[in-house]
Design an enzyme around this catalytic site. Structure first.
Site, PDB file in Angstrom:
ATOM      1  N   GLN A 148      52.365  41.926  44.514  1.00 44.92           N
ATOM      2  CA  GLN A 148      51.408  40.883  44.166  1.00 44.92           C
ATOM      3  C   GLN A 148      51.611  39.673  45.082  1.00 44.92           C
ATOM      4  O   GLN A 148      50.653  39.088  45.588  1.00 44.92           O
ATOM      5  CB  GLN A 148      51.602  40.480  42.698  1.00 44.92           C
ATOM      6  CG  GLN A 148      50.630  39.432  42.183  1.00 44.92           C
ATOM      7  CD  GLN A 148      49.205  39.959  42.114  1.00 44.92           C
ATOM      8  OE1 GLN A 148      48.989  41.157  41.946  1.00 44.92           O
ATOM      9  NE2 GLN A 148      48.244  39.079  42.283  1.00 44.92           N
TER      10      GLN A 148
ATOM     11  N   HIS B 100      48.050  43.346  36.922  1.00 44.93           N
ATOM     12  CA  HIS B 100      48.437  44.622  37.525  1.00 44.93           C
ATOM     13  C   HIS B 100      49.957  44.796  37.435  1.00 44.93           C
ATOM     14  O   HIS B 100      50.452  45.907  37.380  1.00 44.93           O
ATOM     15  CB  HIS B 100      47.956  44.702  38.971  1.00 44.93           C
ATOM     16  CG  HIS B 100      46.475  44.890  39.071  1.00 44.93           C
ATOM     17  ND1 HIS B 100      45.870  46.102  38.847  1.00 44.93           N
ATOM     18  CD2 HIS B 100      45.468  44.008  39.325  1.00 44.93           C
ATOM     19  CE1 HIS B 100      44.553  45.965  38.988  1.00 44.93           C
ATOM     20  NE2 HIS B 100      44.289  44.704  39.257  1.00 44.93           N
TER      21      HIS B 100
ATOM     22  N   ASP C 210      41.741  48.438  38.508  1.00 43.55           N
ATOM     23  CA  ASP C 210      40.511  48.111  39.225  1.00 43.55           C
ATOM     24  C   ASP C 210      39.784  49.418  39.426  1.00 43.55           C
ATOM     25  O   ASP C 210      40.376  50.398  39.884  1.00 43.55           O
ATOM     26  CB  ASP C 210      40.829  47.489  40.592  1.00 43.55           C
ATOM     27  CG  ASP C 210      41.443  46.100  40.458  1.00 43.55           C
ATOM     28  OD1 ASP C 210      41.250  45.478  39.395  1.00 43.55           O
ATOM     29  OD2 ASP C 210      42.108  45.656  41.414  1.00 43.55           O
TER      30      ASP C 210
ATOM     31  N   GLU D 124      35.176  39.320  38.175  1.00 47.64           N
ATOM     32  CA  GLU D 124      35.633  40.601  38.739  1.00 47.64           C
ATOM     33  C   GLU D 124      35.086  41.743  37.882  1.00 47.64           C
ATOM     34  O   GLU D 124      35.752  42.179  36.943  1.00 47.64           O
ATOM     35  CB  GLU D 124      37.174  40.669  38.765  1.00 47.64           C
ATOM     36  CG  GLU D 124      37.827  39.716  39.740  1.00 47.64           C
ATOM     37  CD  GLU D 124      39.297  40.029  39.982  1.00 47.64           C
ATOM     38  OE1 GLU D 124      39.853  40.913  39.282  1.00 47.64           O
ATOM     39  OE2 GLU D 124      39.893  39.379  40.864  1.00 47.64           O
TER      40      GLU D 124
ATOM     41  N   TRP E  35      35.070  44.689  38.289  1.00 46.21           N
ATOM     42  CA  TRP E  35      35.816  45.947  38.479  1.00 46.21           C
ATOM     43  C   TRP E  35      37.179  45.954  37.782  1.00 46.21           C
ATOM     44  O   TRP E  35      37.847  46.972  37.757  1.00 46.21           O
ATOM     45  CB  TRP E  35      36.055  46.166  39.982  1.00 46.21           C
ATOM     46  CG  TRP E  35      36.814  45.014  40.600  1.00 46.21           C
ATOM     47  CD1 TRP E  35      38.176  44.845  40.596  1.00 46.21           C
ATOM     48  CD2 TRP E  35      36.282  43.872  41.274  1.00 46.21           C
ATOM     49  NE1 TRP E  35      38.518  43.664  41.224  1.00 46.21           N
ATOM     50  CE2 TRP E  35      37.367  43.051  41.647  1.00 46.21           C
ATOM     51  CE3 TRP E  35      34.983  43.457  41.598  1.00 46.21           C
ATOM     52  CZ2 TRP E  35      37.201  41.843  42.331  1.00 46.21           C
ATOM     53  CZ3 TRP E  35      34.836  42.253  42.289  1.00 46.21           C
ATOM     54  CH2 TRP E  35      35.923  41.459  42.641  1.00 46.21           C
ATOM     55  N   HIS E  36      37.584  44.813  37.252  1.00 44.10           N
ATOM     56  CA  HIS E  36      38.944  44.703  36.709  1.00 44.10           C
ATOM     57  C   HIS E  36      38.931  44.865  35.185  1.00 44.10           C
ATOM     58  O   HIS E  36      38.346  44.060  34.467  1.00 44.10           O
ATOM     59  CB  HIS E  36      39.531  43.340  37.101  1.00 44.10           C
ATOM     60  CG  HIS E  36      40.926  43.103  36.597  1.00 44.10           C
ATOM     61  ND1 HIS E  36      42.044  43.133  37.413  1.00 44.10           N
ATOM     62  CD2 HIS E  36      41.401  42.832  35.358  1.00 44.10           C
ATOM     63  CE1 HIS E  36      43.127  42.882  36.693  1.00 44.10           C
ATOM     64  NE2 HIS E  36      42.760  42.692  35.436  1.00 44.10           N
TER      65      HIS E  36
HETATM   66 ZN   LIG Z   1      42.417  43.849  39.288  1.00 35.58          ZN
END
Ligand SMILES: [Zn+2]
Length: 283
Positions: A158, A195, A202, A250, A252-253
């Site tokens: 990260q 994450h 994702d 986001e 997609w998250h």
């Molecule tokens: Zn993500």
């Protein structure tokens, strides 16, 4: 014995009257003092009863917690669902409600037990593996092609991603401070990030292999927004919540919070930070 003189009798009578009056006053004082005492005692008893009541309630609440149940009050008004039972949070389910953001870093020794998602080389906390696979398989059954492109990430990874993003902005001519701020809107700062919990994925799709806002318009993106909640996932960084989450939209998250909490957040329209405030979960 000589008869008393009338004057003496008067004196005796007056003396008696004074004594009786005095006695009467004493009795009256005693009675009122006693009554006051009784009243005070009754008040004390009432206060004690109320105190015991509170203690009982606290005990009940503690008992509920011990029994694995903590009843949460249902929020009313302001776009919140009404007339429903409050959300019941079980302490043993709190692992998937852990919050991390810029203010709440992840403990450095946090290490979930991981399970690899087939085909993508990505891993997730093994406890969310089944609901994730169920969701993906239901999507595929409907002809959709989801791709899990990111799962668990170490804190080091990260940090590397964050620093890389900052460097890219600096190369584009932004100052270090600007670059830092811009990166923070896209990526969780080092030390935080879902994450790194292993509770987030994702997802993009075969026809749109990009982590960009356009994913929201794909069939997969639409399906996930509509149905992720049924599997215990939430669209963690939604539009309109940027100021609260600190992260840009986001689509997609997806973050696992458990089915009950996911359903509750869908119905109330709250993001996880708002949920934490409402349920007084901030430590
Ligand atoms: Zn993500």
């Amino acid at each position: 014995m000589s008869r008393k003189k009338p004057e003496d009798r008067r004196v005796v009578r007056t003396r008696r009257t004074v004594i009786y009056t005095f006695l009467l006053i004493l009795i009256f004082m005693y009675i009122s003092a006693h009554a006051q005492l009784e009243e005070e005692r009754a008040q004390a008893q009432q206060a004690e009863t109320l105190g015991t009541g509170n203690a009982v309630q606290a005990g009940l609440a503690a008992g509920q917690e011990e029994n694995g149940e903590q009843v949460m009050e249902q929020e009313k008004g302001d776009g919140k669902a009404e007339g429903q039972e409050g959300l019941i949070l079980n302490p043993e389910d709190m692992w998937c409600l852990i919050l991390t953001n810029a203010q709440y870093p992840i403990p450095e020794d946090y290490l979930p037990v991981l399970k690899e998602v087939p085909g993508q080389g990505q891993s997730v906390d093994e406890r969310i593996y089944d609901p994730l696979m169920e969701m993906l398989s239901d999507m595929k059954e409907q002809g959709l092609s989801p791709v899990v492109c990111s799962g668990y990430r170490t804190l080091d990874k990260q940090e590397m991603l964050f620093n890389r993003k900052v460097s890219a902005y600096v190369k584009q001519g932004y100052s270090m401070e600007e670059a830092n701020q811009m990166a923070r809107r896209l990526l969780s700062i080092p030390g935080s990030g879902e994450h790194c919990l292993g509770l987030a994925v994702d997802i993009y799709c075969e026809s749109y292999r990009k982590l960009e806002a356009g994913f929201a318009d794909t069939k997969e993106g639409k399906w996930l927004r509509e149905h992720c909640w049924d599997y215990g996932f939430i669209l963690r960084y939604d539009q309109g919540k940027e100021e609260l989450t600190g992260i840009d939209y986001e689509p997609w998250h997806f973050r696992y919070v458990g089915k009950a909490a996911a359903q509750y957040l869908k119905e109330t329209g709250m993001c996880l930070e708002e949920f934490y405030i409402e349920e007084s979960l901030y430590g």
